[in-house]
Design an enzyme around this catalytic site. Structure first.
Site, mmCIF file in Angstrom:
data_model
loop_
_atom_site.group_PDB
_atom_site.id
_atom_site.type_symbol
_atom_site.label_atom_id
_atom_site.label_comp_id
_atom_site.label_asym_id
_atom_site.label_seq_id
_atom_site.Cartn_x
_atom_site.Cartn_y
_atom_site.Cartn_z
ATOM 1 N N GLU A 163 14.574 -15.211 0.200
ATOM 2 C CA GLU A 163 14.896 -16.502 1.268
ATOM 3 C C GLU A 163 13.982 -17.424 1.447
ATOM 4 O OE1 GLU A 163 15.606 -14.645 5.091
ATOM 5 O OE2 GLU A 163 17.053 -13.064 4.501
ATOM 6 N N ASP A 223 0.993 -1.125 -0.021
ATOM 7 C CA ASP A 223 -0.134 -0.035 -0.102
ATOM 8 C C ASP A 223 0.887 1.422 0.012
ATOM 9 O OD1 ASP A 223 -2.906 0.896 0.476
ATOM 10 O OD2 ASP A 223 -1.981 1.933 2.289
HETATM 11 C C1 NOJ Z 1 -4.267 2.939 -0.872
HETATM 12 C C2 NOJ Z 1 -5.528 2.009 -0.554
HETATM 13 O O1 NOJ Z 1 -5.635 1.160 -1.730
HETATM 14 C C3 NOJ Z 1 -6.675 2.871 -0.034
HETATM 15 O O2 NOJ Z 1 -7.910 2.080 0.173
HETATM 16 C C4 NOJ Z 1 -6.306 3.310 1.161
HETATM 17 O O3 NOJ Z 1 -7.365 4.244 1.690
HETATM 18 C C5 NOJ Z 1 -4.929 4.245 1.162
HETATM 19 N N1 NOJ Z 1 -3.920 3.483 0.346
HETATM 20 C C6 NOJ Z 1 -4.451 4.438 2.369
HETATM 21 O O4 NOJ Z 1 -4.024 3.158 3.088
#
Ligand code: NOJ
Length: 532
Positions: free
Chosen positions: A247, A198
């Site tokens: 790994e 993310d």
């Molecule tokens: C990207 C994620 O896909 C989204 O749903 C989220 O709100 C933001 N990152 C923050 O984590």
């Protein structure tokens, strides 16, 4: 188990995103859960995908639907228990499906023990050093609206590029690096095949001094050259993670969620010693016109090839308006990744027609394809959700001007009728489904010639049979300016993005078509075909 499957599977895989809240509800509490997913994995085998990516299911106050993690090593009771996760992985592997989990390293929840300790310990403490605390804020905006800074009781400010309940971690701190490396090992030890990372472009920030414009408007999509995005320092982190993954036996992968452009910047995340894949958002954002579509296919392939990585293709996910609705605005050409309060309703029939054509084109391209749950049913965005049920923090933080992402997160319909179209035994109480979704239910489409589900299934079967994922693109220049036409191995692909029907080449046999051909056997507007 993983090791028995073919290697380098991730170069041409089809990966299906499951949004656990909305996939299947086994315990009847109105919210999806892990046992619900396990019970429905057969559907994905039937559909023909290679792997699933699960959005977060970790303990969380759910301020951002689980992207606000308070414990990185457990399952939120809303979704089940760790044993349910283990059962899910075991069943998936038994069925030949890989499992990718979400990793949220940019920020924790404000209810994570680390943030609680940071508040308790006060300014200058090592606990605060795990986050980004300052005596004065600068003008960075939050992606969800408003300032990215919130003041705590003792007067210091902390950074949150997203919601106020998602404080950003300080990646200059070795303790943060060590902790997340350990989290990777925790899930690798439990058998996961990879991580979707993310906000991969956001971990490292170049600090900017305070200024007077704290309320600057947020960018529509976060991308460089801002000092909080796409800083060179992130790459060192991914190199260290890659070593950890390497790994482990089998081919475990890292997938970058990095909203950066141009695609050459994206390719830096998938250099040989970094991640394996990065989502191709340039493709998702391309207007429905032949020139830009050809251009983005070319540039994506070239950028990824330059570093030896597979190209990825994606049209929908849990953060953007479903493509069946984005393409339903003829005049704006795929610009509405979010729907504003004053926007008109999309044209459902036009959107579906174009979405089917767009997917048919996408699945013919070499590399990796990402599907978002429900798109195989042709699901549109839920655009008429009552405001009082909205959950996305964007709605509140934008001052009720941006509706947010709830419309693409509505529980999916499995069977017609019932309190939640087979999503669970009771209602889909966390977000209500539209009344019109009977017709999109999986059961209504199974075995029905021409249904969107059967189109996806057939496309995935043929994609595998003709090895399109491992193929190459050869452009067919004579097809006409409004037609995207390419050859991938023995398959000729023709997508008509114009308004006039297009004749098939003499002697061509239709393998797959996103819609019916016209009475003269031509490919109508907004239709794509695969030919032999
Ligand atoms: C990207 C994620 O896909 C989204 O749903 C989220 O709100 C933001 N990152 C923050 O984590």
């Amino acid at each position: 188990m993983t090791t028995e499957l073919n290697t380098q599977w991730w170069r041409d895989a089809v990966i299906y995103q499951i949004y656990p809240r909305s996939f299947a509800d086994a315990d009847g509490d109105g919210l999806g859960d892990l046992p619900g997913i396990t019970a429905r994995l057969d559907h994905l085998v039937e559909l023909g995908v290679d792997a699933v990516w699960l959005s977060p299911f970790y303990p969380s106050p759910q301020a951002d639907a689980g992207y606000d993690v308070s414990d990185y090593r457990d399952v939120d009771p809303l979704f089940g228990r760790l044993a349910d996760f283990d059962a899910l992985v075991a069943r998936a592997h038994e069925l030949g499906l890989r499992v990718i989990v979400d990793l949220v390293p940019n920020h924790t929840s404000d209810e994570h023990p680390w943030f609680r300790a940071a508040l308790a310990a006060g300014p200058g403490s090592p606990e605060r050093e795990r986050y980004v605390f300052r005596d004065e804020p600068n003008d960075w905006p939050s992606i969800f609206g408003g300032s990215a800074w919130t003041r705590v009781d003792d007067g210091q400010w902390y950074l949150h590029l997203f919601d106020v309940k998602q404080p950003d971690l300080n990646w200059d701190n070795p303790a943060v690096r060590a902790e997340i490396a350990d989290v990777l090992r925790f899930w690798l030890d439990r058998g996961v095949d990879g991580f979707r990372v993310d906000v991969a472009h956001g971990l490292v920030k170049t600090w900017e001094p305070p200024s007077d414009t704290v309320d600057a408007p947020p960018p529509a999509v976060p991308n460089g050259p801002e000092p909080m995005w796409d800083q060179d320092g992130v790459h060192e982190i991914y190199r260290s993670w890659r070593k950890i993954l390497d790994e482990y036996p089998g081919e475990r992968i890292l997938v970058a969620e990095a909203w950066v452009d141009p695609v050459e910047r994206m390719a830096r995340y998938v250099r040989p010693d970094e991640m394996h894949q990065a989502f191709n958002f340039a493709y998702l954002l391309a207007p429905w016109r032949a020139d830009p579509v050809r251009e983005v296919i070319n540039s994506s392939i070239a950028a990824c090839r330059s570093v030896g990585a597979p190209t990825t293709w994606v049209l929908s996910n849990h953060d953007v308006v479903r493509h069946a609705s984005r393409f339903g605005y003829a005049e704006t050409n795929n610009e509405r990744v979010g729907i504003g309060v004053d926007d008109p309703q999309p044209d459902e029939a036009l959107g579906l027609r174009r979405a089917r054509a767009a997917t048919t084109l996408m699945l013919a391209l070499p590399g990796v394809a990402y599907l978002y749950q429900g798109e195989e049913l042709g699901l549109p965005e839920h655009t008429t959700l009552p405001d009082e049920v909205r959950q996305d923090p964007t709605w509140v933080r934008s001052g009720h001007t941006v509706r947010g992402r709830d419309g693409c997160r509505v529980p999916i319909p499995w069977t017609p009728g019932g309190p939640s179209y087979g999503f669970g035994p009771g209602e889909a109480s966390w977000l209500p489904q539209p009344e019109s979704w009977d017709r999109y239910a999986l059961q209504k489409q199974q075995g029905v010639d021409g249904s969107t589900y059967e189109l996806y299934r057939q496309a995935l079967r043929l994609r595998r049979e003709y090895r399109l994922g491992a193929g190459t693109v050869e452009w067919q220049p004579d097809a006409g300016t409004d037609v995207v036409s390419l050859r991938n191995g023995s398959v000729l692909v023709l997508a008509n993005l114009g308004t006039e029907p297009v004749a098939l080449p003499a002697g061509a046999r239709v393998l797959l078509a996103s819609g019916e051909l016209d009475a003269d056997g031509r490919v109508p507007a907004d239709t794509a075909v695969w030919l032999l």
